[in-house]
Write a protein that holds these residues in place. Structure first.
Motif, PDB file in Angstrom:
ATOM      1  N   ALA A  59       0.824  -1.211   0.000  1.00 28.59           N
ATOM      2  CA  ALA A  59       0.000   0.000   0.000  1.00 28.59           C
ATOM      3  C   ALA A  59       0.855   1.258   0.000  1.00 28.59           C
ATOM      4  N   GLY A  60       2.034   1.184   0.618  1.00 25.25           N
ATOM      5  CA  GLY A  60       2.888   2.354   0.728  1.00 25.25           C
ATOM      6  C   GLY A  60       3.846   2.553  -0.426  1.00 25.25           C
ATOM      7  N   GLU A 190      10.746   0.867   2.655  1.00 20.96           N
ATOM      8  CA  GLU A 190      10.791  -0.080   3.764  1.00 20.96           C
ATOM      9  C   GLU A 190      10.985  -1.495   3.225  1.00 20.96           C
ATOM     10  N   ARG A 191      11.632  -2.354   4.027  1.00 20.97           N
ATOM     11  CA  ARG A 191      11.721  -3.767   3.672  1.00 20.97           C
ATOM     12  C   ARG A 191      11.642  -4.611   4.929  1.00 20.97           C
ATOM     13  N   PRO A 195      10.168  -8.178   0.082  1.00 19.94           N
ATOM     14  CA  PRO A 195      10.423  -6.998  -0.743  1.00 19.94           C
ATOM     15  C   PRO A 195       9.305  -6.709  -1.736  1.00 19.94           C
ATOM     16  N   THR A 196       8.774  -5.504  -1.672  1.00 19.64           N
ATOM     17  CA  THR A 196       7.815  -5.003  -2.668  1.00 19.64           C
ATOM     18  C   THR A 196       8.227  -3.581  -3.031  1.00 19.64           C
ATOM     19  N   GLN A 197       7.954  -2.634  -2.135  1.00 19.69           N
ATOM     20  CA  GLN A 197       8.287  -1.246  -2.452  1.00 19.69           C
ATOM     21  C   GLN A 197       9.792  -1.024  -2.565  1.00 19.69           C
ATOM     22  N   ALA A 198      10.586  -1.841  -1.882  1.00 22.03           N
ATOM     23  CA  ALA A 198      12.034  -1.715  -2.029  1.00 22.03           C
ATOM     24  C   ALA A 198      12.464  -2.019  -3.461  1.00 22.03           C
ATOM     25  N   SER A 199      11.714  -2.892  -4.131  1.00 23.60           N
ATOM     26  CA  SER A 199      12.030  -3.228  -5.518  1.00 23.60           C
ATOM     27  C   SER A 199      11.460  -2.213  -6.494  1.00 23.60           C
ATOM     28  N   MET A 234       3.585   7.853 -12.397  1.00 24.62           N
ATOM     29  CA  MET A 234       3.438   6.447 -12.032  1.00 24.62           C
ATOM     30  C   MET A 234       2.962   6.216 -10.597  1.00 24.62           C
ATOM     31  N   PRO A 235       3.411   6.973  -9.580  1.00 23.65           N
ATOM     32  CA  PRO A 235       2.908   6.686  -8.224  1.00 23.65           C
ATOM     33  C   PRO A 235       1.387   6.758  -8.128  1.00 23.65           C
ATOM     34  N   ASP A 236       0.772   7.766  -8.745  1.00 23.81           N
ATOM     35  CA  ASP A 236      -0.689   7.862  -8.701  1.00 23.81           C
ATOM     36  C   ASP A 236      -1.338   6.688  -9.419  1.00 23.81           C
ATOM     37  N   ARG A 237      -0.760   6.258 -10.524  1.00 25.86           N
ATOM     38  CA  ARG A 237      -1.309   5.116 -11.250  1.00 25.86           C
ATOM     39  C   ARG A 237      -1.165   3.832 -10.436  1.00 25.86           C
ATOM     40  N   MET A 238      -0.053   3.675  -9.738  1.00 27.24           N
ATOM     41  CA  MET A 238       0.132   2.495  -8.891  1.00 27.24           C
ATOM     42  C   MET A 238      -0.897   2.459  -7.767  1.00 27.24           C
ATOM     43  N   ALA A 239      -1.154   3.617  -7.160  1.00 26.19           N
ATOM     44  CA  ALA A 239      -2.130   3.680  -6.066  1.00 26.19           C
ATOM     45  C   ALA A 239      -3.528   3.334  -6.569  1.00 26.19           C
TER      46      ALA A 239
END
Length: 393
Positions: A59-60, A190-191, A195-199, A234-239
């Motif tokens: 989510a983050g 964060e990790r 790993p998700t957002q770290a990647s 891209m951040p808005d599209r990911m959210a």
């Protein structure tokens, strides 16, 4: 120091004494970390905690991408300014696990815009087998969230010893990887979970560096401008995608909870999403998961009856072959989940489920296609925890 740990501690190693000592210390640290990993017990509390944290980090990740791009823009421009005049003829992109997948995802943008060969390669293979031809006309890009992944640090050290330029990405300022590299780009993510957002934040940072390098070199200015606008959005599209697809993905995960093997396939940069998906399933659950290059799916009987296959096929040259893959997967009795660009219907007749994602340029698409496979791994793991709890009750 024991030379049997790695060729870089052997008597003919090009590393000096200080860097040999660093490698030796990293091996000892790695062993301690391995001893602390969760188990495959279906109710393992340590694994469950990491799975739960993973959902928070999914989510983050839009904010992590925003923060990383903001913090890394000036370091990226500085590195691009220096490297643009370095006479580069080759770029090597190396890491382990998700970090290698990030490199595979970024390759298309670098080669399309900069016009020199870019080779993603596993860090051990690079450091031990493929570094002999390096010189000052090569740039070696490394990624490690901790900055202490032993093989990745070895890759950076051997690259410098061979005279190559080095650029590192890491979540950890002051880590061995960042200190030992010529240039460093920050990843603000964060990790604590898997790993998700770290990647994805690291991928966004690497793509940004590719755009900055191309812009500094004067390559394809109009394309760079368009891709920059898409990356910034891209951040808005990911959210929005996370919110839009989670219900469907959670239902898919619950229906698949009795299965024990999961397949992911993609071509070009989408093979990186396949690697992400397989890695998240293997980390979050006690099950098998396999990432298959799109063409390789057709050279074996890759899918068995009932096996779920995530087929990653955003707009690009591999859509036609992905259609063939969906046909074959269904013919073999498997379940096919296709991830395509909105408006694409080529796979509809052969996939049980089709997830449609917003249209973005293929070199950026992994930032979106990774979202549903991350969510699937999380919801699959939680469904399996619930089943294990019910069986125990």
């Amino acid at each position: 120091m024991p030379s049997d740990l790695t060729p870089l501690l052997a008597v003919d190693s090009p590393l000096d004494d200080a860097r040999r000592a660093l490698v030796n210390d990293l091996f000892a640290r790695e062993q301690r970390l391995m001893d602390a990993l969760p188990t495959d017990d279906p109710r393992d509390a340590k694994r469950r905690k990491r799975v739960e944290l993973t959902r928070t980090e999914i989510a983050g990740q839009p904010q992590a991408v925003r923060d990383t791009l903001a913090a890394g823009r000036e370091p990226s421009r500085r590195a691009a300014k220096e490297l643009a005049t370095a006479g580069l003829k080759r770029i090597v992109m190396t890491g382990c696990g998700d970090s290698l997948a990030v490199m595979i995802a970024a390759r298309q943008l670098f080669e399309d815009l900069i016009g020199i060969p870019c080779e993603p390669i596993q860090a051990l293979d690079f450091a031990y087998y493929a570094s002999a031809t390096l010189g000052p006309d090569a740039l070696v890009i490394t990624l490690s969230s901790s900055g202490t992944t032993t093989r990745t640090v070895e890759a950076a050290l051997i690259a410098k010893a061979q005279g190559a330029r080095t650029l590192a990405l890491s979540n950890t300022p002051g880590s061995a990887l960042m200190v030992e590299s010529d240039h460093g780009l920050p990843v603000l993510a964060e990790r604590k979970g898997w790993p998700t957002q770290a990647s994805t934040a690291a991928l966004a940072m690497l793509l940004q560096f590719g755009l900055d390098l191309a812009a500094t070199m004067g390559r394809h200015p109009e394309r760079v401008e368009r891709l920059q606008a898409d990356l910034d959005a891209m951040p808005d599209r990911m959210a929005a995608l996370t919110e839009a697809c989670e219900g469907t993905v959670a239902d898919l995960a619950r229906r698949a909870a009795s299965r024990s093997i999961f397949l992911f396939a993609g071509g070009g940069p989408s093979f990186a999403t396949a690697l992400f998906g397989a890695a998240k399933v293997k980390e979050c659950s006690p099950d098998h998961a396999i990432a298959i290059p799109l063409e390789e799916f057709h050279h074996y009987n890759s899918q068995k009856s009932g096996d779920p296959l995530w087929l990653i096929a955003p707009d690009g040259p591999s859509v036609a072959r992905a259609r063939d893959t969906a046909f074959e997967g269904t013919r073999w009795g498997g379940e096919v989940i296709a991830v395509v660009t909105e408006g694409e219907v080529a796979l509809d007749a052969h996939a049980g489920t089709v997830l449609r994602l917003p249209a973005v340029p293929e070199p950026l698409s992994v930032l979106l296609t990774s979202v549903p496979v991350q969510l699937f791994a999380y919801h699959l793991a939680m469904a399996k925890f619930a089943a294990a709890d019910a069986a125990e009750a």
